[in-house]
Motif scaffolding. Structure first.
Motif, PDB file in Angstrom:
ATOM      1  N   PRO A 139      40.185  24.327  37.026  1.00 14.59           N
ATOM      2  CA  PRO A 139      41.658  24.378  36.865  1.00 14.59           C
ATOM      3  C   PRO A 139      42.168  25.672  36.238  1.00 14.59           C
ATOM      4  N   PRO A 140      41.484  26.278  35.236  1.00 12.54           N
ATOM      5  CA  PRO A 140      42.028  27.544  34.695  1.00 12.54           C
ATOM      6  C   PRO A 140      42.095  28.658  35.749  1.00 12.54           C
TER       7      PRO A 140
ATOM      8  N   ALA B 125      43.625  30.138  31.498  1.00 12.44           N
ATOM      9  CA  ALA B 125      45.025  30.214  31.962  1.00 12.44           C
ATOM     10  C   ALA B 125      45.596  28.819  32.144  1.00 12.44           C
ATOM     11  N   SER B 126      46.907  28.708  31.944  1.00 12.75           N
ATOM     12  CA  SER B 126      47.572  27.442  32.297  1.00 12.75           C
ATOM     13  C   SER B 126      48.803  27.776  33.134  1.00 12.75           C
ATOM     14  N   GLU B 127      49.246  26.768  33.891  1.00 16.58           N
ATOM     15  CA  GLU B 127      50.334  27.030  34.842  1.00 16.58           C
ATOM     16  C   GLU B 127      51.664  27.237  34.113  1.00 16.58           C
ATOM     17  N   TRP B 128      52.585  27.918  34.798  1.00 16.49           N
ATOM     18  CA  TRP B 128      53.916  28.150  34.244  1.00 16.49           C
ATOM     19  C   TRP B 128      54.830  26.987  34.612  1.00 16.49           C
TER      20      TRP B 128
ATOM     21  N   LEU C   5      30.038  31.174  41.917  1.00 18.47           N
ATOM     22  CA  LEU C   5      30.865  32.303  41.481  1.00 18.47           C
ATOM     23  C   LEU C   5      31.351  32.064  40.038  1.00 18.47           C
ATOM     24  N   SER C   6      31.372  33.100  39.220  1.00 16.55           N
ATOM     25  CA  SER C   6      31.915  32.941  37.862  1.00 16.55           C
ATOM     26  C   SER C   6      33.429  33.195  37.887  1.00 16.55           C
ATOM     27  N   CYS C   7      34.113  32.812  36.803  1.00 15.91           N
ATOM     28  CA  CYS C   7      35.555  33.075  36.687  1.00 15.91           C
ATOM     29  C   CYS C   7      35.803  34.587  36.752  1.00 15.91           C
TER      30      CYS C   7
END
Lengths: 80, 210
Positions: free
Chosen positions: A35-36, B128-131, A2-4
């Motif tokens: 992680p993103p 994205a990064s966490e808050w 799956l892609s982002c």
């Protein structure tokens, strides 16, 4: 894999438990190594919680009813 | 569409005694009771209609319409919910009615710019990064609450209304679709976009915490 882009597209269905098991598995495999996307999902869910909390809080401390509006409503009631 | 939700099953004896007494006074036409009802519940209703309508004038008009509808429907109020809950729902319906009938506002942004961007290979263009603290600890601060409310207000109207009905008013998808004259699938798509847009508006403020 799956892609982002696909993950974000189906994020609401995943969070609501509406993805079929096979798609859910693809989803979780992607999350395990991206992680993103984990951060995106967490902040997406947190934005919903923040919105709910901020609005509930406002309802518990409502603004004062403007005096002129009270008068207008009472006058409109009399007129009907 | 009637602004007053149906009340059918339960009798007023299920209400707390103070609300039952208030209802009796209202039904007897006691002017002081009407004024007390407006003072007790008007502020909460105004905060709801402001969220939906943005404009203070429209929000006050909707509260007035909501009370007048409620006064007319008092005989049909059978205690299925608390008076405040009943008035709250009438205020939401009055706000939606106002949205349908008010003159169209100047063209606003579509909200597309608030949706995440992706590279050609499908990765997030801006990862994205966490808050910090999950954003939730920050909510204890008055400035964060204000930021969140301002961010909801800043959403394009088509996003804001769906988000308010689904996430804040907790109406289900089918009821929201019916209220807005949309399909359930369209409600789901718009809700997802609205949540993403709200996330995007909060992100720059909460990445580093407040």
């Amino acid at each position: 894999m799956l892609s982002c882009r696909e993950l974000v597209e189906f994020l609401m269905d995943y969070c609501d438990g509406e993805l079929p098991p096979e798609q859910r598995e693809y989803f979780e495999k992607h999350l395990a190594c991206c992680p993103p996307c984990v951060a995106y999902m967490k902040t997406y869910q947190q934005a919903i919680c923040l919105g709910k909390s901020a609005c509930k809080d406002e309802e518990q401390k409502p603004p004062k009813m403007p005096e002129e509006l009270v008068r207008a409503i009472m006058a409109a009631r009399q007129a009907k | 569409m009637s602004q007053v939700p149906p009340e059918a099953d339960l009798a007023t004896q299920d209400l707390p005694s103070d609300e039952r007494a208030m209802l009796e006074r209202l039904r007897a036409g006691d002017a002081a009771a009407f004024e007390q009802l407006v003072r007790d519940h008007g502020g909460r209703m105004l905060s709801v209609t402001r969220r939906f309508l943005g404009s203070e004038e429209d929000a006050q008009d909707a509260v007035q319409e909501a009370f007048l509808s409620a006064f007319k429907a008092l005989d049909r109020f059978e205690g299925q919910s608390r008076l405040g809950t009943w008035l709250h729902r009438i205020a939401v319906n009055a706000a939606l009615m106002k949205l349908r009938t008010r003159k169209s506002r100047p063209a606003e942004h579509s909200g597309d710019e608030l949706l995440p961007k992706f590279l050609d290979d499908g990765h997030q263009a801006t990862p994205a990064s966490e808050w910090r603290d999950g954003g939730l600890a920050a909510l204890e601060k008055a400035e964060t609450k204000e930021l969140v409310r301002r961010s909801i207000d800043a959403l394009p109207e088509s996003y804001r209304i769906v988000l308010l009905l689904r996430d804040i008013e907790e109406r289900d998808t089918d009821e929201t679709a019916k209220l807005l004259g949309m399909t359930s699938n369209a409600v789901k798509t718009r809700l997802h976009r609205a949540r993403q847009a709200l996330r995007a508006l909060l992100d720059p403020h909460l990445r580093g915490g407040l």
